[in-house]
Design an enzyme around this catalytic site. Structure first.
Site, PDB file in Angstrom:
ATOM      1  N   LYS A  22      15.287   1.904  -2.482  1.00 24.02           N
ATOM      2  CA  LYS A  22      14.125   1.008  -2.601  1.00 24.02           C
ATOM      3  C   LYS A  22      12.846   1.747  -2.214  1.00 24.02           C
ATOM      4  CE  LYS A  22      13.075  -1.854   0.912  1.00 24.02           C
ATOM      5  NZ  LYS A  22      11.700  -1.716   1.417  1.00 24.02           N
ATOM      6  N   ASN A  23      12.909   2.506  -1.111  1.00 18.14           N
ATOM      7  CA  ASN A  23      11.682   3.124  -0.577  1.00 18.14           C
ATOM      8  C   ASN A  23      11.282   4.403  -1.290  1.00 18.14           C
ATOM      9  OD1 ASN A  23      11.433   0.981   1.099  1.00 18.14           O
ATOM     10  ND2 ASN A  23      12.214   2.027   2.912  1.00 18.14           N
ATOM     11  N   CYS A 116       3.623  -8.465   9.324  1.00 19.59           N
ATOM     12  CA  CYS A 116       4.927  -8.957   8.874  1.00 19.59           C
ATOM     13  C   CYS A 116       5.776  -9.130  10.125  1.00 19.59           C
ATOM     14  CB  CYS A 116       5.568  -7.973   7.889  1.00 19.59           C
ATOM     15  SG  CYS A 116       6.169  -6.497   8.658  1.00 19.59           S
ATOM     16  N   ARG A 121       1.435  -3.647  11.087  1.00 19.02           N
ATOM     17  CA  ARG A 121       1.468  -2.871   9.835  1.00 19.02           C
ATOM     18  C   ARG A 121       0.058  -2.566   9.293  1.00 19.02           C
ATOM     19  NH1 ARG A 121       6.576  -3.533   7.567  1.00 19.02           N
ATOM     20  NH2 ARG A 121       6.236  -1.484   6.600  1.00 19.02           N
ATOM     21  N   ARG A 406      15.566  -8.398  -0.917  1.00 13.80           N
ATOM     22  CA  ARG A 406      14.450  -7.474  -1.134  1.00 13.80           C
ATOM     23  C   ARG A 406      14.949  -6.044  -1.218  1.00 13.80           C
ATOM     24  NH1 ARG A 406       9.427  -8.182   2.693  1.00 13.80           N
ATOM     25  NH2 ARG A 406       8.914  -6.456   1.329  1.00 13.80           N
TER      26      ARG A 406
HETATM   27  C1  EPZ Z   1       7.920   2.867   5.486  1.00 11.78           C
HETATM   28  O1  EPZ Z   1       7.006   1.871   5.909  1.00 11.78           O
HETATM   29  C2  EPZ Z   1       9.112   2.099   4.935  1.00 11.78           C
HETATM   30  N1  EPZ Z   1       8.706   1.287   3.795  1.00 11.78           N
HETATM   31  C3  EPZ Z   1       9.701   1.214   6.043  1.00 11.78           C
HETATM   32  O2  EPZ Z   1      10.864   0.579   5.508  1.00 11.78           O
HETATM   33  C4  EPZ Z   1      10.122   2.117   7.196  1.00 11.78           C
HETATM   34  O3  EPZ Z   1      10.619   1.318   8.248  1.00 11.78           O
HETATM   35  C5  EPZ Z   1       8.914   2.932   7.689  1.00 11.78           C
HETATM   36  O4  EPZ Z   1       8.342   3.681   6.583  1.00 11.78           O
HETATM   37  C6  EPZ Z   1       9.287   3.916   8.777  1.00 11.78           C
HETATM   38  O5  EPZ Z   1      10.271   4.766   8.342  1.00 11.78           O
HETATM   39  C7  EPZ Z   1       8.499   1.889   2.592  1.00 11.78           C
HETATM   40  O6  EPZ Z   1       8.648   3.089   2.452  1.00 11.78           O
HETATM   41  C8  EPZ Z   1       8.089   1.004   1.462  1.00 11.78           C
HETATM   42  P1  EPZ Z   1       4.880   3.848   8.542  1.00 11.78           P
HETATM   43  P2  EPZ Z   1       5.505   2.285   6.323  1.00 11.78           P
HETATM   44  O7  EPZ Z   1       3.529   3.901   7.963  1.00 11.78           O
HETATM   45  O8  EPZ Z   1       5.061   3.457   5.561  1.00 11.78           O
HETATM   46  C9  EPZ Z   1       1.910   2.674  12.002  1.00 11.78           C
HETATM   47  C10 EPZ Z   1      12.314  -1.225   5.091  1.00 11.78           C
HETATM   48  O9  EPZ Z   1      12.983  -1.951   5.850  1.00 11.78           O
HETATM   49  N2  EPZ Z   1       0.838   2.797  11.009  1.00 11.78           N
HETATM   50  O10 EPZ Z   1       5.705   5.100   8.541  1.00 11.78           O
HETATM   51  O11 EPZ Z   1       4.673   1.068   6.289  1.00 11.78           O
HETATM   52  C11 EPZ Z   1       2.856   1.517  11.695  1.00 11.78           C
HETATM   53  O12 EPZ Z   1       2.341   0.310  12.200  1.00 11.78           O
HETATM   54  C12 EPZ Z   1      10.878  -0.870   5.443  1.00 11.78           C
HETATM   55  O13 EPZ Z   1      12.753  -0.725   4.018  1.00 11.78           O
HETATM   56  C13 EPZ Z   1      -0.477   2.632  11.415  1.00 11.78           C
HETATM   57  O14 EPZ Z   1      -0.759   2.381  12.585  1.00 11.78           O
HETATM   58  O15 EPZ Z   1       5.706   2.718   7.833  1.00 11.78           O
HETATM   59  C14 EPZ Z   1       4.138   1.931  12.378  1.00 11.78           C
HETATM   60  O16 EPZ Z   1       4.051   1.581  13.745  1.00 11.78           O
HETATM   61  C15 EPZ Z   1      10.434  -1.528   6.747  1.00 11.78           C
HETATM   62  N3  EPZ Z   1      -1.461   2.744  10.495  1.00 11.78           N
HETATM   63  C16 EPZ Z   1       4.118   3.458  12.244  1.00 11.78           C
HETATM   64  O17 EPZ Z   1       2.763   3.821  11.920  1.00 11.78           O
HETATM   65  C17 EPZ Z   1      -1.188   3.047   9.172  1.00 11.78           C
HETATM   66  O18 EPZ Z   1      -2.140   3.167   8.375  1.00 11.78           O
HETATM   67  C18 EPZ Z   1       5.007   4.030  11.140  1.00 11.78           C
HETATM   68  O19 EPZ Z   1       4.775   3.243  10.017  1.00 11.78           O
HETATM   69  C19 EPZ Z   1       0.153   3.191   8.777  1.00 11.78           C
HETATM   70  C20 EPZ Z   1       1.158   3.080   9.721  1.00 11.78           C
END
Ligand code: EPZ
Length: 428
Positions: A22-23, A116, A121, A406
């Site tokens: 998915k990702n 969420c 996020r 999802r």
């Molecule tokens: C990706 O989300 C995945 N989703 C998530 O999978 C996964 O849990 C996550 O990476 C971590 O591996 C997709 O790829 C579509 P991050 P993403 O940006 O990119 C903070 C699932 O269950 N952050 O790596 O949104 C954020 O809040 C989903 O399949 C900021 O602060 O995660 C988090 O604490 C859930 N500002 C941390 O970084 C930003 O602009 C890592 O989030 C972006 C992120």
């Protein structure tokens, strides 16, 4: 709405084929906006989230067709550069259209995703990355309005946290920026590598794949790509964990064991036997004469960016540790609220205490995990409830399974084929 009904306490024996990731599918579908023409994506899972992304592409003027696991997207004609709130609020990953729209159309208007269940996020890293490439962004009415000032030009970005989708978004914007873009502290997840392969097939030169420093040389013209989505390592990991919860001998095919090193090490430490081959993993958890799975050792985990233990398998592993023979400390470092599954697992008898970003799981013999009605709160929490329901005696009913749909393709069907008593039934 439907619910899942599981009669637990039955071992899993047989083979499950994993679907496309998915990702990976979500960023690669968004990347089709970068180049006019027909893109061919193979091994695309048919999920609620991929259907949402395809609907979003269609709103912008792209046409698509699905032929089994192959999806063809023709993005020759783009009629809009806006991602509306009613779609983005259902899938945060809709923000992945920002980068390709800026590269292709020079502007974009995307609803802020909002929070969420698992956390706030924010997308500040995404916006900071775009600004380094000459983009002006502002917030208005819950939307991000982004516009290229002059032309997209290469720049240097260093992320505070190796954000997966921020890395992917900036990669897609940089694909058509003039000159070189350097992304430091980039995410190294395999899904980022899959996107890099697609961008290179479109004519972009990218150095540093699988490292935390990526150098992108943008190209003025890009061509449509033909690419296969990598196997879903989180789906594969979920089934390996389920085999430990229910006991049995489960072969998980069409997966890449090298993407699951951290999980496999922890399952072996818990006492499971895991065998790996090039495209499959087999998990053994012996059962006794009454069909009860062997006891497991308690194991501690800390979620980390790849290649550390994936946050997307934390909830499922917690369900497994609920039937271990000791105390397991589960430390969640990626998201600030990813313990929504704890209250529901407790309804099945699990003994779990939360202390800030850690959960302390006191394992109980699996026969004291007893089925009950529970409610899914987010995608991976719903998977952890399925894992626990397979281990528990009696009947577990999981409501709000649209969360599960999802990210898992035909999960009940795949589990039934290997001996689980699980069916999808209408909510009362
Ligand atoms: C990706 O989300 C995945 N989703 C998530 O999978 C996964 O849990 C996550 O990476 C971590 O591996 C997709 O790829 C579509 P991050 P993403 O940006 O990119 C903070 C699932 O269950 N952050 O790596 O949104 C954020 O809040 C989903 O399949 C900021 O602060 O995660 C988090 O604490 C859930 N500002 C941390 O970084 C930003 O602009 C890592 O989030 C972006 C992120």
């Amino acid at each position: 709405m439907d619910k899942l009904r599981i009669h637990g306490g039955r071992p899993l024996n047989g083979s499950i084929a994993v679907s496309g990731a998915k990702n990976a599918a979500l960023p690669l579908l968004a990347a089709t906006l970068l180049a006019p023409g027909t893109h061919t994506l193979r091994n695309v899972p048919d999920l609620r989230d991929t259907r949402t992304m395809l609907k979003l592409l269609q709103i912008m003027g792209a046409a698509w067709e699905r032929d089994g696991g192959t999806v063809r997207v023709d993005s020759s004609r783009l009629t809009g550069a806006e991602a509306p709130y009613d779609l983005v609020k259902t899938m945060r990953a809709s923000v992945l259209v920002l980068g390709p729209l800026l590269a292709r159309a020079g502007q974009a208007r995307v609803s802020l995703p909002g929070g969420c269940a698992i956390g706030a996020r924010p997308i500040d890293y995404h916006l900071k990355g775009f600004e380094a490439l000459g983009v002006v962004t502002e917030m208005a009415g819950g939307y991000v309005e982004a516009r290229v000032q002059g032309e997209l030009r290469g720049g240097t970005i260093c992320f505070d946290i190796p954000s997966v989708t921020a890395t992917e978004n900036v990669l897609m914007a940089a694909a058509r920026a003039k000159g070189k873009t350097v992304i430091q502290n980039a995410a190294k997840e395999p899904e980022v590598g899959n996107l890099i392969d697609m961008l290179e097939a479109m004519g972009v030169r990218i150095e540093g794949k699988d490292s935390d420093c990526l150098t992108v040389t943008g190209a003025a013209e890009l061509r449509p790509a033909e690419i296969s989505i990598i196997p879903d390592r989180i789906e594969a990991g979920t089934y390996l964990i389920a085999a430990g919860a229910a006991g049995g001998s489960l072969e998980v095919t069409n997966c890449d064991p090298s993407h699951l090193t951290a999980l496999i090490e922890k399952l072996r430490a818990a006492g499971m036997q895991i065998e790996t081959q090039a495209d499959r993993c087999t998990a053994f958890c012996p059962v006794n004469s009454e069909g009860q799975p062997c006891p497991l050792r308690a194991v501690n985990i800390t979620t980390m960016p790849y290649p550390g233990f994936p946050t997307d398998l934390q909830a499922q592993f917690m369900a497994l540790m609920s039937r271990s023979s000791g105390v397991s400390i589960i430390h969640e470092t990626i998201f600030e609220n990813r313990f929504m599954h704890v209250a529901e697992l407790r309804r099945l008898g699990a003994e779990i205490a939360i202390d800030g970003g850690s959960a302390v799981v006191t394992g109980i013999p699996h026969e004291r995990l007893v089925g009950a009605p529970v409610m899914a709160t987010d995608l991976r929490a719903s998977a952890s409830l399925v894992v626990a329901g397979l281990a528990a005696s009696g009947t577990t009913e999981i409501s709000r399974i649209y969360h599960l749909e999802r990210g898992y393709e035909r999960m009940a069907e795949k589990l039934r084929k290997v001996g689980a008593a699980i069916e999808q039934v209408p909510e009362d």
